[in-house]
Design a protein around this motif. Structure first.
Motif, mmCIF file in Angstrom:
data_model
loop_
_atom_site.group_PDB
_atom_site.id
_atom_site.type_symbol
_atom_site.label_atom_id
_atom_site.label_comp_id
_atom_site.label_asym_id
_atom_site.label_seq_id
_atom_site.Cartn_x
_atom_site.Cartn_y
_atom_site.Cartn_z
ATOM 1 N N THR A 90 45.611 -5.625 -41.018
ATOM 2 C CA THR A 90 46.925 -6.233 -40.817
ATOM 3 C C THR A 90 48.024 -5.388 -41.434
ATOM 4 O O THR A 90 49.078 -5.162 -40.817
ATOM 5 C CB THR A 90 46.950 -7.647 -41.433
ATOM 6 O OG1 THR A 90 45.933 -8.451 -40.836
ATOM 7 C CG2 THR A 90 48.304 -8.305 -41.208
ATOM 8 N N THR A 91 47.775 -4.897 -42.636
ATOM 9 C CA THR A 91 48.762 -4.045 -43.298
ATOM 10 C C THR A 91 48.967 -2.742 -42.540
ATOM 11 O O THR A 91 50.110 -2.278 -42.384
ATOM 12 C CB THR A 91 48.322 -3.756 -44.743
ATOM 13 O OG1 THR A 91 48.140 -4.982 -45.449
ATOM 14 C CG2 THR A 91 49.370 -2.918 -45.464
ATOM 15 N N VAL A 104 52.347 0.731 -39.074
ATOM 16 C CA VAL A 104 52.500 1.501 -37.834
ATOM 17 C C VAL A 104 53.693 0.998 -37.029
ATOM 18 O O VAL A 104 54.505 1.793 -36.528
ATOM 19 C CB VAL A 104 51.205 1.429 -36.997
ATOM 20 C CG1 VAL A 104 51.431 1.999 -35.597
ATOM 21 C CG2 VAL A 104 50.081 2.186 -37.689
ATOM 22 N N VAL A 105 53.823 -0.319 -36.910
ATOM 23 C CA VAL A 105 54.927 -0.872 -36.119
ATOM 24 C C VAL A 105 56.268 -0.599 -36.791
ATOM 25 O O VAL A 105 57.253 -0.233 -36.130
ATOM 26 C CB VAL A 105 54.724 -2.386 -35.899
ATOM 27 C CG1 VAL A 105 55.932 -2.984 -35.191
ATOM 28 C CG2 VAL A 105 53.469 -2.639 -35.084
ATOM 29 N N VAL A 106 56.336 -0.734 -38.115
ATOM 30 C CA VAL A 106 57.601 -0.519 -38.825
ATOM 31 C C VAL A 106 58.081 0.920 -38.670
ATOM 32 O O VAL A 106 59.257 1.164 -38.375
ATOM 33 C CB VAL A 106 57.439 -0.893 -40.315
ATOM 34 C CG1 VAL A 106 58.626 -0.368 -41.126
ATOM 35 C CG2 VAL A 106 57.339 -2.399 -40.478
ATOM 36 N N VAL A 107 57.190 1.883 -38.850
ATOM 37 C CA VAL A 107 57.613 3.290 -38.778
ATOM 38 C C VAL A 107 57.820 3.757 -37.346
ATOM 39 O O VAL A 107 58.343 4.859 -37.128
ATOM 40 C CB VAL A 107 56.593 4.207 -39.484
ATOM 41 C CG1 VAL A 107 56.433 3.821 -40.942
ATOM 42 C CG2 VAL A 107 55.252 4.189 -38.779
ATOM 43 N N LEU A 126 59.993 -1.549 -46.942
ATOM 44 C CA LEU A 126 59.044 -2.469 -46.317
ATOM 45 C C LEU A 126 57.605 -1.972 -46.453
ATOM 46 O O LEU A 126 56.693 -2.754 -46.747
ATOM 47 C CB LEU A 126 59.391 -2.665 -44.841
ATOM 48 C CG LEU A 126 60.676 -3.435 -44.530
ATOM 49 C CD1 LEU A 126 60.939 -3.434 -43.030
ATOM 50 C CD2 LEU A 126 60.596 -4.871 -45.050
ATOM 51 N N THR A 127 57.388 -0.686 -46.247
ATOM 52 C CA THR A 127 56.029 -0.151 -46.312
ATOM 53 C C THR A 127 55.485 -0.169 -47.742
ATOM 54 O O THR A 127 54.310 -0.496 -47.959
ATOM 55 C CB THR A 127 55.980 1.273 -45.749
ATOM 56 O OG1 THR A 127 56.976 2.089 -46.398
ATOM 57 C CG2 THR A 127 56.258 1.272 -44.255
ATOM 58 N N VAL A 128 56.320 0.177 -48.714
ATOM 59 C CA VAL A 128 55.885 0.133 -50.114
ATOM 60 C C VAL A 128 55.562 -1.301 -50.524
ATOM 61 O O VAL A 128 54.558 -1.569 -51.198
ATOM 62 C CB VAL A 128 56.962 0.739 -51.033
ATOM 63 C CG1 VAL A 128 56.638 0.466 -52.499
ATOM 64 C CG2 VAL A 128 57.082 2.236 -50.808
ATOM 65 N N ALA A 167 52.207 -2.331 -49.064
ATOM 66 C CA ALA A 167 51.084 -1.717 -49.772
ATOM 67 C C ALA A 167 50.821 -2.418 -51.106
ATOM 68 O O ALA A 167 49.659 -2.681 -51.463
ATOM 69 C CB ALA A 167 51.361 -0.235 -49.997
ATOM 70 N N LEU A 168 51.878 -2.738 -51.849
ATOM 71 C CA LEU A 168 51.710 -3.435 -53.122
ATOM 72 C C LEU A 168 51.133 -4.834 -52.912
ATOM 73 O O LEU A 168 50.285 -5.288 -53.682
ATOM 74 C CB LEU A 168 53.050 -3.524 -53.852
ATOM 75 C CG LEU A 168 53.537 -2.244 -54.533
ATOM 76 C CD1 LEU A 168 54.914 -2.457 -55.132
ATOM 77 C CD2 LEU A 168 52.560 -1.793 -55.614
ATOM 78 N N LEU A 169 51.590 -5.508 -51.873
ATOM 79 C CA LEU A 169 51.067 -6.844 -51.582
ATOM 80 C C LEU A 169 49.588 -6.783 -51.215
ATOM 81 O O LEU A 169 48.816 -7.684 -51.561
ATOM 82 C CB LEU A 169 51.864 -7.487 -50.445
ATOM 83 C CG LEU A 169 53.297 -7.902 -50.781
ATOM 84 C CD1 LEU A 169 54.004 -8.434 -49.543
ATOM 85 C CD2 LEU A 169 53.318 -8.948 -51.881
#
Length: 271
Positions: A37-38, A43-46, A126-128, A131-133
């Motif tokens: 899911t992450t 992929v969609v965000v970038v 958003l990506t960072v 990843a932390l979540l």
């Protein structure tokens, strides 16, 4: 005298591990499902263009929902995200100098470089955060299990795990060294420049000795090159529903311009 910066660093390292021990609905989702899911989210965000800043805003929904249902400490997590913000700014700040093409943003004609800079800032944030979540709701051991299920090479997974664990060990050794120095030289504020070399050398020797003892302890417990991350976790229908729901949402946000649709409905102008 304890060094508060070292203590805070060790606490910050362990906070993610402690957060991963919770038993919320998000934590109970299969680690492979959360990893996939992450990855889909990243992929969609970038994949958005450098001028599509407004279309990135609906993707805030994902971290907000995870924060709420995983019961994570929002302030503590945000502090970790803010650590990388200067790096993000440094990466994108040169865009306004090279990209002077005028584009329409919020109904105003502005230089495209500033829009691209804002897009990079939102994407990286958003990506960072995602990843932390993932680490805070899964834990490194279960994340390693998910990587192995994806057929990631064993050596890479082992290196990732040991590096993550070694950072906290290194920070503890640094804390002990600084405490010993402050007790021997209480009149000094900080480490004197003349002591940097010997202190660094002692730190290397201590960490090397600590690493050997850790490795010997692992061998005594049956370590043979494969990091044991526990038994396989069975996939449930709830896990598949979690994955399908988020992936469908990400695809929908990619396919449709949600801010434009909402704006059209509010203004009564159909485009």
């Amino acid at each position: 005298m304890n060094n508060p910066n070292i203590i805070n660093s060790i606490y910050n390292m362990r906070l993610l591990d402690e957060a991963a021990l919770k038993t919320t609905a998000v934590h109970r989702i299969h680690p492979l499902v959360k990893l996939v899911t992450t990855l889909a989210y990243l992929v969609v965000v970038v994949s958005f263009g450098k001028y599509e800043t407004g279309r990135l805003l609906p993707f805030l929904f994902y971290p907000v929902v995870i924060f709420a249902f995983a019961e994570l400490p929002v302030i503590s997590m945000l502090k970790r995200i803010l650590i990388v913000e200067p790096l993000i700014i440094g990466i994108g700040i040169l865009n306004p100098l090279f990209d002077r093409q005028a584009v329409m943003f919020a109904g105003v004609l502005v230089p495209g470089g500033w829009v691209a800079f804002l897009s990079i800032f939102i994407k990286c944030s958003l990506t960072v955060t995602a990843a932390l979540l993932l680490i805070a709701t899964t834990g490194m051991d279960k994340l390693a299990l998910a990587l192995r299920m994806l057929k990631v090479p064993r050596l890479f997974v082992l290196q990732l795990l040991l590096t993550y664990r070694y950072i906290s060990v290194l920070m503890e050794e640094v804390g002990r060294s600084l405490k010993a120095y402050s007790l021997k030289a209480p009149e000094h504020k900080g480490v004197q420049r003349s002591a940097w070399g010997p202190l660094a050398g002692q730190l290397i020797l201590r960490t090397f000795d600590r690493a050997q003892r850790v490795y010997q302890a692992m061998c005594l417990r049956g370590f043979n090159g494969e990091y044991n991350t526990g038994g396989n976790i069975r996939l449930r229908s709830a896990d598949l529903g979690y994955l399908a729901g988020w992936v469908l949402l990400f695809i929908s946000l990619k396919r449709y311009d949600i801010p434009l649709i909402i704006g059209s409905l509010l203004t009564g102008v159909v485009k």
